[in-house]
Design a protein around this motif. Structure first.
Motif, PDB file in Angstrom:
ATOM      1  N   GLY A   1       0.568  -1.176   0.306  1.00 48.43           N
ATOM      2  CA  GLY A   1      -0.216  -0.103   0.159  1.00 48.43           C
ATOM      3  C   GLY A   1       0.195   1.002  -0.041  1.00 48.43           C
ATOM      4  N   GLY A   2       1.642   1.072   0.195  1.00 49.46           N
ATOM      5  CA  GLY A   2       2.898   2.471  -0.134  1.00 49.46           C
ATOM      6  C   GLY A   2       3.129   2.581  -1.699  1.00 49.46           C
ATOM      7  N   TYR A   3       4.138   4.220  -2.006  1.00 46.60           N
ATOM      8  CA  TYR A   3       3.908   3.985  -2.904  1.00 46.60           C
ATOM      9  C   TYR A   3       5.546   4.005  -3.581  1.00 46.60           C
TER      10      TYR A   3
ATOM     11  N   ARG B   1       2.115  -0.765 -22.339  1.00 50.91           N
ATOM     12  CA  ARG B   1       3.188  -1.547 -21.916  1.00 50.91           C
ATOM     13  C   ARG B   1       4.728  -0.597 -21.424  1.00 50.91           C
ATOM     14  N   THR B   2       5.274  -0.878 -20.369  1.00 47.73           N
ATOM     15  CA  THR B   2       5.787   0.318 -19.287  1.00 47.73           C
ATOM     16  C   THR B   2       7.486   0.662 -20.656  1.00 47.73           C
ATOM     17  N   THR B   3       6.956   2.141 -20.972  1.00 45.12           N
ATOM     18  CA  THR B   3       7.958   2.306 -22.250  1.00 45.12           C
ATOM     19  C   THR B   3       9.455   3.174 -21.148  1.00 45.12           C
ATOM     20  N   ALA B   4       9.660   3.232 -19.611  1.00 50.13           N
ATOM     21  CA  ALA B   4      10.271   4.907 -19.647  1.00 50.13           C
ATOM     22  C   ALA B   4      10.141   3.744 -17.194  1.00 50.13           C
ATOM     23  N   THR B   5      11.035   4.084 -16.406  1.00 53.33           N
ATOM     24  CA  THR B   5      10.528   4.007 -15.438  1.00 53.33           C
ATOM     25  C   THR B   5      12.094   4.897 -14.630  1.00 53.33           C
ATOM     26  N   ILE B   6      11.124   4.979 -13.086  1.00 53.99           N
ATOM     27  CA  ILE B   6      12.147   5.947 -12.318  1.00 53.99           C
ATOM     28  C   ILE B   6      11.917   6.263 -11.092  1.00 53.99           C
ATOM     29  N   PRO B   7      12.675   5.127 -10.489  1.00 58.67           N
ATOM     30  CA  PRO B   7      12.448   4.340  -9.468  1.00 58.67           C
ATOM     31  C   PRO B   7      11.611   5.657  -7.829  1.00 58.67           C
ATOM     32  N   ALA B   8      11.215   5.534  -6.607  1.00 58.84           N
ATOM     33  CA  ALA B   8      10.935   6.029  -5.491  1.00 58.84           C
ATOM     34  C   ALA B   8      11.960   6.858  -4.875  1.00 58.84           C
ATOM     35  N   THR B   9      12.840   6.158  -5.151  1.00 55.66           N
ATOM     36  CA  THR B   9      14.157   6.821  -4.139  1.00 55.66           C
ATOM     37  C   THR B   9      14.813   8.604  -4.751  1.00 55.66           C
ATOM     38  N   LYS B  10      14.439   8.014  -6.183  1.00 59.09           N
ATOM     39  CA  LYS B  10      14.533   9.494  -6.895  1.00 59.09           C
ATOM     40  C   LYS B  10      14.033  10.661  -6.790  1.00 59.09           C
ATOM     41  N   ALA B  11      12.766   9.990  -5.487  1.00 59.66           N
ATOM     42  CA  ALA B  11      12.333  11.726  -5.649  1.00 59.66           C
ATOM     43  C   ALA B  11      12.863  11.945  -4.306  1.00 59.66           C
TER      44      ALA B  11
END
Length: 453
Positions: free
Chosen positions: A308-310, A322-332
């Motif tokens: 249930g987290g972001y 389909r996923t074309t790009a991802t940015i990890p939550a750690t970048k926030a």
């Protein structure tokens, strides 16, 4: 065609106090070219405090404005020249406050176009009157008494509207250019797509469906229960959004949290084959982020973890899911931020007001330069509109340009991006944070924006 999700500042149907959803959509941590108005054909309207989404077509643009005395009005402008053609009193009866102020509907082609809106003319037991007027002269063409409604919209060559929305006998009606009913169906519906032959309506119920009907006869072409895509237990209080790629209808159902600490209701994205109504793709447990483009233009989403987290951010291909790009939550960032995007949607920016922010390339996830212009909400805490007899309505949320490296607003930034405004026959129309209406012709064709067409 509409987009309904609440951050207290846009078309919405979710209580403002639900902080968990507000935090995600506003971006808190706990299309067309954009030239300045002086560089292309454009104008800024006067004499109207625009509070609804502006609509355009057939050489005019129309918007619902708020007068100083607290009453509403329909204002219609010549799209090419920018002068106001006419204005009439407007009202709302039965519209949910979370949906925002209803705009008028512009229907028909040049020479025979109509502007259809709700006027405060009571007739016997009826609370208001639906009035169709010549788009250029304001001359009345026909009327229809109204008990309660969410407002009229264009659906192909017809005018569509849900009526008796406050009653058990609610129905969705399709009206011709003469105001006569062509067909109807029981319940409440909203137009999400229409062309010369068919209309796709989102039927709002405990178990909502998308339904395609023949525009002329009302015959059902296909029906799709949206819970088949996102899962059982959908609650429309979370909001929804749709957009069309022509052959694929892209849909989004937002989550709702009935009580703090309880699980979110079913949510996610999906694509339907427009011809058959069958699923083309499904992506559950992803949130639409804001501000954002129409789902058919670009899909930038945020994951929700099994706990249930972001999670991180994903960009999807609207045609395939389909996923074309991802940015990890750690970048926030660890401190408070809003999401911000450049005109070309090439980066995802974290805006910290009046402080340095950061940005990441949406293709490589590599850190991008923060010294760039990025667009985000002018505020996430707007003032409630002081409409006589109405409570809980907020204006359509405008975008402001920021220098991401400083977190400060950019003065005189020019037009907001096309993914926000959309375009009709090359014209882009929007309201700024002061309620001033602007129009600019610097695009080609017709494309949807954040709030639909």
């Amino acid at each position: 065609m509409a987009s309904h999700t609440r951050v207290r500042l846009q078309n919405a149907i979710i209580p403002a106090q639900i902080a968990v959803i507000t935090a995600v959509l506003a971006g808190c941590s706990t299309g067309a070219s954009t030239k300045g108005a002086e560089a292309a054909q454009g104008w800024s309207g006067t004499g109207v405090n625009a509070v609804s989404r502006p609509v355009a077509g057939a050489g005019v643009t129309a918007v619902t404005g708020l007068r100083p005395d607290g009453t509403l009005e329909t204002s219609v402008f010549d799209l090419a020249k920018g002068h106001r053609l006419w204005a009439k009193p407007a009202t709302m009866v039965g519209r949910l406050s979370g949906m925002g102020v209803q705009p008028p509907a512009v229907v028909g082609s040049a020479g025979s176009a109509l502007v259809v809106s709700l006027e405060p003319e009571k007739t016997g037991k009826w609370k208001a009157t639906l009035v169709a007027r010549d788009a250029h002269t304001g001359v009345q063409k026909w009327t229809r008494p109204v008990d309660s409604t969410f407002g009229p919209v264009r659906c192909g060559t017809l005018v569509c509207m849900s009526e008796f929305t406050a009653r058990k006998n609610a129905r969705f009606v399709a009206l011709g250019a003469d105001g006569k009913m062509r067909w109807n169906m029981p319940g409440i519906g909203e137009v999400e797509y229409a062309d010369a032959t068919k209309v796709v309506a989102f039927r709002m119920a405990k178990h909502p469906t998308l339904e395609a009907r023949d525009l002329k006869s009302g015959k059902v072409l296909w029906t799709f229960p949206v819970e088949k895509a996102v899962g059982p237990g959908v609650n429309l209080s979370g909001g929804w959004a749709f957009g069309s790629l022509g052959n694929v209808l892209v849909g989004y159902l937002a989550p709702y949290q009935p009580l703090k600490g309880k699980a979110l209701t079913a949510f996610g994205f999906f694509g339907l084959d427009m011809a058959t109504g069958k699923p083309a793709w499904i992506r559950k447990h992803l949130l639409r982020v804001y501000p954002s483009a129409n789902p058919s233009v670009a899909l930038i989403t945020r994951e929700v973890t099994p706990q249930g987290g972001y999670g991180g951010f994903e960009q999807l291909d609207p045609a395939t899911g389909r996923t074309t790009a991802t940015i990890p939550a750690t970048k926030a960032p660890k401190s408070a931020w809003w999401l911000a995007f450049p005109a070309d949607l090439s980066t995802l920016g974290f805006l910290s007001q009046n402080k340095p922010g950061s940005a990441f390339d949406l293709h490589s996830a590599a850190q991008a330069k923060a010294k760039q212009r990025a667009w985000s909400f002018c505020t996430v805490d707007p003032a409630e509109l002081k409409i006589t007899g109405q409570r809980g309505f907020f204006p359509i949320a405008p975008l402001c340009a920021y220098d991401l490296s400083t977190g400060k607003k950019i003065e005189s930034p020019g037009a907001p991006p096309g993914w926000y405004t959309g375009a009709v026959d090359g014209w882009r129309v929007w309201r700024d944070e002061r309620g001033v209406l602007h129009a600019l012709k610097d695009a080609n064709g017709t494309t949807p924006g954040m709030y639909g067409f």
